[in-house]
Design a protein around this motif. Structure first.
Motif, PDB file in Angstrom:
ATOM      1  N   MET A   1       0.854  -1.173   0.000  1.00  0.00           N
ATOM      2  CA  MET A   1       0.000   0.000   0.000  1.00  0.00           C
ATOM      3  C   MET A   1       0.902   1.239   0.000  1.00  0.00           C
ATOM      4  SD  MET A   1      -2.938   1.046   2.720  1.00  0.00           S
ATOM      5  CE  MET A   1      -4.274   0.169   1.931  1.00  0.00           C
ATOM      6  N   THR A   2       0.572   2.207  -0.815  1.00  0.00           N
ATOM      7  CA  THR A   2       1.367   3.429  -0.897  1.00  0.00           C
ATOM      8  C   THR A   2       0.863   4.464   0.089  1.00  0.00           C
ATOM      9  OG1 THR A   2      -0.023   4.440  -2.573  1.00  0.00           O
ATOM     10  CG2 THR A   2       1.764   3.018  -3.357  1.00  0.00           C
ATOM     11  N   ALA A   3       1.693   5.479   0.338  1.00  0.00           N
ATOM     12  CA  ALA A   3       1.327   6.535   1.278  1.00  0.00           C
ATOM     13  C   ALA A   3       0.138   7.339   0.780  1.00  0.00           C
ATOM     14  CB  ALA A   3       2.518   7.452   1.509  1.00  0.00           C
ATOM     15  N   SER A   4      -0.076   7.373  -0.540  1.00  0.00           N
ATOM     16  CA  SER A   4      -1.176   8.175  -1.077  1.00  0.00           C
ATOM     17  C   SER A   4      -2.504   7.424  -1.108  1.00  0.00           C
ATOM     18  CB  SER A   4      -0.822   8.661  -2.478  1.00  0.00           C
ATOM     19  OG  SER A   4      -0.660   7.547  -3.338  1.00  0.00           O
ATOM     20  N   ALA A   5      -2.492   6.136  -0.820  1.00  0.00           N
ATOM     21  CA  ALA A   5      -3.734   5.357  -0.844  1.00  0.00           C
ATOM     22  C   ALA A   5      -4.642   5.804   0.299  1.00  0.00           C
ATOM     23  CB  ALA A   5      -3.426   3.873  -0.707  1.00  0.00           C
ATOM     24  N   GLN A   6      -5.936   5.882   0.005  1.00  0.00           N
ATOM     25  CA  GLN A   6      -6.908   6.287   1.017  1.00  0.00           C
ATOM     26  C   GLN A   6      -7.277   5.088   1.869  1.00  0.00           C
ATOM     27  OE1 GLN A   6      -7.995   9.354   1.693  1.00  0.00           O
ATOM     28  NE2 GLN A   6      -6.595  10.120   0.148  1.00  0.00           N
ATOM     29  N   LEU A   7      -7.139   5.224   3.133  1.00  0.00           N
ATOM     30  CA  LEU A   7      -7.465   4.179   4.086  1.00  0.00           C
ATOM     31  C   LEU A   7      -8.743   4.580   4.810  1.00  0.00           C
ATOM     32  CD1 LEU A   7      -6.276   1.531   5.233  1.00  0.00           C
ATOM     33  CD2 LEU A   7      -5.192   2.917   6.986  1.00  0.00           C
ATOM     34  N   PRO A   8      -9.730   3.713   4.893  1.00  0.00           N
ATOM     35  CA  PRO A   8     -10.960   4.069   5.587  1.00  0.00           C
ATOM     36  C   PRO A   8     -10.687   4.398   7.055  1.00  0.00           C
ATOM     37  CG  PRO A   8     -11.173   1.928   4.507  1.00  0.00           C
ATOM     38  CD  PRO A   8      -9.750   2.361   4.382  1.00  0.00           C
ATOM     39  N   GLY A   9     -11.463   5.303   7.591  1.00  0.00           N
ATOM     40  CA  GLY A   9     -11.348   5.649   9.006  1.00  0.00           C
ATOM     41  C   GLY A   9     -11.399   7.150   9.206  1.00  0.00           C
ATOM     42  N   HIS A  10     -11.220   7.550  10.431  1.00  0.00           N
ATOM     43  CA  HIS A  10     -11.283   8.957  10.800  1.00  0.00           C
ATOM     44  C   HIS A  10     -10.019   9.341  11.545  1.00  0.00           C
ATOM     45  CE1 HIS A  10     -15.544   9.286   9.836  1.00  0.00           C
ATOM     46  NE2 HIS A  10     -15.702   8.102  10.418  1.00  0.00           N
ATOM     47  N   THR A  11      -9.631  10.573  11.376  1.00  0.00           N
ATOM     48  CA  THR A  11      -8.537  11.134  12.154  1.00  0.00           C
ATOM     49  C   THR A  11      -9.061  12.387  12.828  1.00  0.00           C
ATOM     50  OG1 THR A  11      -6.901  10.317  10.592  1.00  0.00           O
ATOM     51  CG2 THR A  11      -6.198  12.068  12.093  1.00  0.00           C
ATOM     52  N   ARG A  12      -8.943  12.433  14.144  1.00  0.00           N
ATOM     53  CA  ARG A  12      -9.409  13.598  14.894  1.00  0.00           C
ATOM     54  C   ARG A  12      -8.285  14.081  15.794  1.00  0.00           C
ATOM     55  NH1 ARG A  12     -14.918  10.853  15.664  1.00  0.00           N
ATOM     56  NH2 ARG A  12     -15.961  11.675  13.848  1.00  0.00           N
ATOM     57  N   VAL A  13      -8.143  15.380  15.847  1.00  0.00           N
ATOM     58  CA  VAL A  13      -7.180  15.993  16.750  1.00  0.00           C
ATOM     59  C   VAL A  13      -7.999  16.671  17.839  1.00  0.00           C
ATOM     60  CG1 VAL A  13      -5.304  17.651  16.977  1.00  0.00           C
ATOM     61  CG2 VAL A  13      -5.556  16.351  14.856  1.00  0.00           C
ATOM     62  N   THR A  14      -7.774  16.277  19.081  1.00  0.00           N
ATOM     63  CA  THR A  14      -8.578  16.798  20.176  1.00  0.00           C
ATOM     64  C   THR A  14      -8.165  18.219  20.551  1.00  0.00           C
ATOM     65  OG1 THR A  14      -7.089  15.996  21.904  1.00  0.00           O
ATOM     66  CG2 THR A  14      -8.813  14.470  21.141  1.00  0.00           C
TER      67      THR A  14
END
Length: 118
Positions: free
Chosen positions: A1-14
């Motif tokens: 998998m490359t760094a540009s591939a979209q991975l499902p999920g969420h990223t949140r910064v608190t």
């Protein structure tokens, strides 16, 4: 998998993570122990406003030699905004600085924290 591939999920910064980043950045730029800095973050019509309350060292750091406390607070707050935007990617509308006292260089307790005067 490359760094540009979209991975499902969420990223949140608190909010806590953003406040910690602002605290560390302000500590470095104002030359004040991070433990002495209080940070408030507020929503400002979609941007972030940062309010810092901190004591300043009586002896100015090398980055702001010969400047008054007022001039140092005004000069360094823009650097805080720029670095915070660079590190977090957040849009910042304003940085307010409230000087709560001064810190004397030279450590009385051996921890490197300086001694608070006012």
């Amino acid at each position: 998998m490359t760094a540009s591939a979209q991975l499902p999920g969420h990223t949140r910064v608190t909010t806590q993570a953003l406040a910690s980043a602002a605290r560390v950045i302000a500590a470095e730029l104002f030359a004040v122990p991070a433990a002495r800095i209080h940070v408030d973050l507020d929503d400002d019509y979609g941007d972030l406003s940062i309010a810092l309350s901190l004591p300043l060292p009586l002896t100015p750091p090398a980055s702001t030699p010969g400047m008054s406390v007022w001039d140092r607070a005004v000069t360094v707050r823009d650097a805080v905004r720029q670095r915070f935007v660079h590190v977090t990617g957040s849009q910042v509308s304003r940085v307010d600085v409230r000087v709560t006292g001064v810190v004397i260089d030279g450590v009385a307790d051996g921890r490197g924290a300086g001694r608070r005067v006012a």
